[in-house]
Design a protein around this motif. Structure first.
Motif, PDB file in Angstrom:
ATOM      1  N   HIS A 179       0.582  -1.171  -0.088  1.00 59.98           N
ATOM      2  CA  HIS A 179      -0.096  -0.127  -0.108  1.00 59.98           C
ATOM      3  C   HIS A 179       1.047   1.405   0.093  1.00 59.98           C
ATOM      4  O   HIS A 179       1.739   1.624   0.932  1.00 59.98           O
ATOM      5  CB  HIS A 179      -0.870   0.084   1.259  1.00 59.98           C
ATOM      6  CG  HIS A 179      -1.705  -1.189   1.103  1.00 59.98           C
ATOM      7  ND1 HIS A 179      -3.143  -0.867   0.924  1.00 59.98           N
ATOM      8  CD2 HIS A 179      -1.671  -2.477   1.309  1.00 59.98           C
ATOM      9  CE1 HIS A 179      -3.949  -1.966   0.851  1.00 59.98           C
ATOM     10  NE2 HIS A 179      -3.015  -3.042   1.072  1.00 59.98           N
ATOM     11  N   TRP A 180       0.994   1.795  -1.066  1.00 61.97           N
ATOM     12  CA  TRP A 180       1.936   3.091  -1.383  1.00 61.97           C
ATOM     13  C   TRP A 180       0.856   4.424  -0.927  1.00 61.97           C
ATOM     14  O   TRP A 180       0.577   5.027  -1.669  1.00 61.97           O
ATOM     15  CB  TRP A 180       2.383   3.170  -2.723  1.00 61.97           C
ATOM     16  CG  TRP A 180       3.257   2.258  -3.125  1.00 61.97           C
ATOM     17  CD1 TRP A 180       2.817   0.794  -3.663  1.00 61.97           C
ATOM     18  CD2 TRP A 180       4.613   2.028  -3.159  1.00 61.97           C
ATOM     19  NE1 TRP A 180       3.721   0.144  -3.849  1.00 61.97           N
ATOM     20  CE2 TRP A 180       4.848   0.816  -3.479  1.00 61.97           C
ATOM     21  CE3 TRP A 180       5.537   3.020  -2.634  1.00 61.97           C
ATOM     22  CZ2 TRP A 180       6.364   0.403  -3.751  1.00 61.97           C
ATOM     23  CZ3 TRP A 180       6.747   2.686  -3.018  1.00 61.97           C
ATOM     24  CH2 TRP A 180       7.383   1.546  -3.336  1.00 61.97           C
ATOM     25  N   THR A 181       0.546   4.288   0.389  1.00 66.69           N
ATOM     26  CA  THR A 181      -0.168   5.316   1.029  1.00 66.69           C
ATOM     27  C   THR A 181       0.216   6.064   2.180  1.00 66.69           C
ATOM     28  O   THR A 181      -0.410   6.814   2.726  1.00 66.69           O
ATOM     29  CB  THR A 181      -1.630   4.634   1.272  1.00 66.69           C
ATOM     30  OG1 THR A 181      -1.075   3.635   2.330  1.00 66.69           O
ATOM     31  CG2 THR A 181      -2.108   4.007   0.234  1.00 66.69           C
ATOM     32  N   GLN A 182       1.593   5.926   2.561  1.00 69.87           N
ATOM     33  CA  GLN A 182       2.017   6.464   3.805  1.00 69.87           C
ATOM     34  C   GLN A 182       2.735   7.615   3.359  1.00 69.87           C
ATOM     35  O   GLN A 182       3.122   7.960   2.591  1.00 69.87           O
ATOM     36  CB  GLN A 182       3.228   5.560   4.179  1.00 69.87           C
ATOM     37  CG  GLN A 182       2.771   4.122   4.625  1.00 69.87           C
ATOM     38  CD  GLN A 182       4.188   3.126   4.840  1.00 69.87           C
ATOM     39  OE1 GLN A 182       5.257   3.603   4.663  1.00 69.87           O
ATOM     40  NE2 GLN A 182       3.941   1.874   5.259  1.00 69.87           N
ATOM     41  N   LYS A 183       2.248   8.563   4.602  1.00 71.65           N
ATOM     42  CA  LYS A 183       2.910  10.059   4.633  1.00 71.65           C
ATOM     43  C   LYS A 183       3.785   9.979   5.756  1.00 71.65           C
ATOM     44  O   LYS A 183       4.173   9.142   6.404  1.00 71.65           O
ATOM     45  CB  LYS A 183       1.715  10.734   5.005  1.00 71.65           C
ATOM     46  CG  LYS A 183       0.446  11.100   3.967  1.00 71.65           C
ATOM     47  CD  LYS A 183      -0.646  11.888   4.456  1.00 71.65           C
ATOM     48  CE  LYS A 183      -1.792  11.667   3.294  1.00 71.65           C
ATOM     49  NZ  LYS A 183      -2.959  12.458   3.841  1.00 71.65           N
ATOM     50  N   GLY A 184       4.358  11.134   5.887  1.00 72.58           N
ATOM     51  CA  GLY A 184       5.449  11.542   6.970  1.00 72.58           C
ATOM     52  C   GLY A 184       6.786  11.302   6.474  1.00 72.58           C
ATOM     53  O   GLY A 184       7.274  11.296   5.471  1.00 72.58           O
ATOM     54  N   TYR A 185       7.561  11.466   7.484  1.00 70.18           N
ATOM     55  CA  TYR A 185       9.170  11.465   7.260  1.00 70.18           C
ATOM     56  C   TYR A 185       9.613  10.313   7.001  1.00 70.18           C
ATOM     57  O   TYR A 185       9.611   9.354   7.393  1.00 70.18           O
ATOM     58  CB  TYR A 185       9.697  12.171   8.456  1.00 70.18           C
ATOM     59  CG  TYR A 185      11.308  12.279   8.068  1.00 70.18           C
ATOM     60  CD1 TYR A 185      12.119  13.180   7.507  1.00 70.18           C
ATOM     61  CD2 TYR A 185      12.126  11.262   8.775  1.00 70.18           C
ATOM     62  CE1 TYR A 185      13.184  13.191   7.169  1.00 70.18           C
ATOM     63  CE2 TYR A 185      13.467  11.695   8.806  1.00 70.18           C
ATOM     64  CZ  TYR A 185      14.113  12.346   7.846  1.00 70.18           C
ATOM     65  OH  TYR A 185      15.471  12.497   7.793  1.00 70.18           O
ATOM     66  N   GLN A 186      10.178  10.153   5.443  1.00 74.11           N
ATOM     67  CA  GLN A 186      10.891   8.878   4.893  1.00 74.11           C
ATOM     68  C   GLN A 186      10.009   7.563   5.326  1.00 74.11           C
ATOM     69  O   GLN A 186      10.556   6.671   6.014  1.00 74.11           O
ATOM     70  CB  GLN A 186      12.279   8.712   5.704  1.00 74.11           C
ATOM     71  CG  GLN A 186      13.256   9.733   5.169  1.00 74.11           C
ATOM     72  CD  GLN A 186      14.609   9.574   5.610  1.00 74.11           C
ATOM     73  OE1 GLN A 186      14.901   8.980   6.641  1.00 74.11           O
ATOM     74  NE2 GLN A 186      15.713   9.969   5.053  1.00 74.11           N
TER      75      GLN A 186
END
Length: 90
Positions: free
Chosen positions: A72-79
């Motif tokens: 799931h290419w859905t992550q936000k945030g730092y790295q």
């Protein structure tokens, strides 16, 4: 790949060894690509679309299926490990 409201005329371009399917859902327009030829690899899936008139940064959630596994290419945030792809409209 999900294109939320504001995007129109979302049309995938042909990619050798892959078949695309476009559908509409309550969340927006969804494009799915399925491999049709063994060994067909692709790193680019070109798309024609009409972007929203409003400038901004639009997240485009992607779910990648490979056999029984899903990313799931859905992550936000730092790295993040699987970052949410963005499209910037100016």
């Amino acid at each position: 790949m999900l294109f939320r409201s504001g995007f129109s005329r979302v049309v995938p371009r042909p990619v050798g060894g892959w078949r695309s399917n476009v559908s509409s859902t309550s969340l927006g327009t969804v494009i799915r690509w399925n491999r049709t030829r063994a060994g067909a690899l692709a790193s680019d899936f070109p798309i024609f679309l009409v972007a929203p008139r409003k400038a901004g940064r639009f997240g485009l959630p992607v779910v990648q299926h490979c056999g029984s596994a899903s990313l799931h290419w859905t992550q936000k945030g730092y790295q993040p490990e699987y970052p949410l792809p963005y499209l910037r409209v100016r």
